[in-house]
Design a protein around this motif. Structure first.
Motif, PDB file in Angstrom:
ATOM      1  N   THR A   1      55.881 -67.075  45.875  1.00  0.00           N
ATOM      2  CA  THR A   1      55.879 -65.987  44.901  1.00  0.00           C
ATOM      3  C   THR A   1      54.757 -66.188  43.892  1.00  0.00           C
ATOM      4  O   THR A   1      54.670 -67.240  43.247  1.00  0.00           O
TER       5      THR A   1
ATOM      6  N   LEU B   1      65.171 -67.732  45.115  1.00  0.00           N
ATOM      7  CA  LEU B   1      64.540 -66.427  45.254  1.00  0.00           C
ATOM      8  C   LEU B   1      63.021 -66.529  45.159  1.00  0.00           C
ATOM      9  O   LEU B   1      62.298 -65.864  45.905  1.00  0.00           O
TER      10      LEU B   1
ATOM     11  N   VAL C   1      58.598 -61.151  42.826  1.00  0.00           N
ATOM     12  CA  VAL C   1      60.056 -61.104  42.700  1.00  0.00           C
ATOM     13  C   VAL C   1      60.424 -60.351  41.426  1.00  0.00           C
ATOM     14  O   VAL C   1      59.823 -60.583  40.365  1.00  0.00           O
TER      15      VAL C   1
ATOM     16  N   SER D   1      63.638 -60.122  39.193  1.00  0.00           N
ATOM     17  CA  SER D   1      64.916 -60.831  39.075  1.00  0.00           C
ATOM     18  C   SER D   1      65.917 -60.149  38.151  1.00  0.00           C
ATOM     19  O   SER D   1      67.035 -60.637  37.976  1.00  0.00           O
TER      20      SER D   1
END
Length: 312
Positions: free
Chosen positions: A51, A46, A5, A7
């Protein structure tokens, strides 16, 4: 398939060779859909549970975030500060954390110098008055005539010192971790710096120990007409006390690029003798590119180290 991810509010994945290498290796790269700083709930959603790596912005990375992200092994912060990361919690969850302290340093230092010059010459106020139909002829001050007090002589503070010296300003500094620093920069206790400096510029990390380092008491110690610059972290300055010091006329001006709560909507917006920018310190194209490259490189190296990516 591994998932990474990103961000940060923006990131150029197409021109980043390390991100492209991950994609070619089959890693799913997910970017920030909100294009702004994420809340704790948003980063939890998210990251989810699958992840393995996070290329982080300034969202809060807390114990709660780490407890929910069961597969997360690596955080690579795109920037300098790590105050948004609970480092103790990351250690407990065996998550490696890195940052890019050198990459944004020149950009932040140059913005700091710009904020000093803008404040000394009242550029923002003059611009606003001219646009309202006036033709102001306000007399400002030379940077060369000022004593600049730098609090924190790390990567950015040292650059600010050199830039100010190039303008022939006197530079004094406070850094409790140093015994000596740059040539022609005098180190001194914080209390002494507050009373001697014409301009005080913050360049140190935020922590519980530095929360509201510049508060009502600190402002009262400063010279009448002193200027405060903060392009470091918002929590270093008590914004209400700063408003009072500006409104009373004790301080001659201020410039802030960072705030305790961002976006900022507080009383400093009412002050004419302050310049406010929206946390743009690192947002110079060249520095941002270097920062993204270094952060992605750090992320990839650690994924390789722990066996989640092949070396080639």
């Amino acid at each position: 398939m591994s998932k990474v991810v990103i961000s940060t509010s923006s990131f150029d994945i197409h021109n980043n060779p390390f991100i492209q290498r991950m994609i070619k290796a089959g890693v799913a790269v997910i970017t920030n859909p909100h294009k702004r700083k994420l809340s704790e709930e948003e980063i939890i959603a998210l990251l989810n549970e699958d992840t393995v790596g996070l290329l982080a912005g300034i969202e809060p990375l807390t114990e709660r975030v780490f407890a929910s992200a069961h597969s997360l092994k690596v955080i690579s912060r795109c920037g300098t500060g790590l105050d948004s990361v609970d480092l103790a919690a990351a250690k407990r969850h065996n998550i490696a954390v890195s940052n890019t302290p050198e990459a944004p340093a020149q950009a932040v230092a140059e913005l700091t110098l710009g904020l000093m010059l803008t404040t000394l010459r009242q550029i923002s106020q003059t611009d606003r008055m001219l646009r309202s139909g006036e033709w102001p002829r306000m007399q400002g001050h030379l940077l060369a005539a000022q004593s600049v007090g730098i609090i924190g002589m790390g990567h950015i503070g040292r650059r600010v010192a050199r830039l100010c010296q190039a303008f022939e300003a006197t530079v004094i500094a406070h850094d409790p971790f140093l015994q000596q620093t740059l040539q022609d920069v005098t180190l001194m206790p914080l209390e002494q710096l507050l009373t001697e400096a014409d301009i005080i510029s913050l360049h140190l990390p935020y922590s519980a120990d530095t929360h509201h380092l510049l508060n009502e008491n600190a402002f009262s110690r400063m010279k009448t007409g002193a200027i405060v610059i903060n392009a470091a972290r918002g929590g270093l300055v008590d914004e209400i006390a700063l408003y009072d010091a500006l409104a009373s006329g004790h301080l001659g001006g201020a410039a802030l690029d960072v705030f305790e709560q961002e976006p900022y909507h507080g009383p400093l917006l009412k002050c004419d003798n302050i310049t406010l920018t929206s946390h743009i310190g690192s947002l110079a194209k060249e520095s941002r590119h270097r920062m993204e490259i270094e952060a992605a490189d750090n992320l990839l190296r650690e994924l390789v180290n722990i066996g989640l990516m092949d070396e080639k």
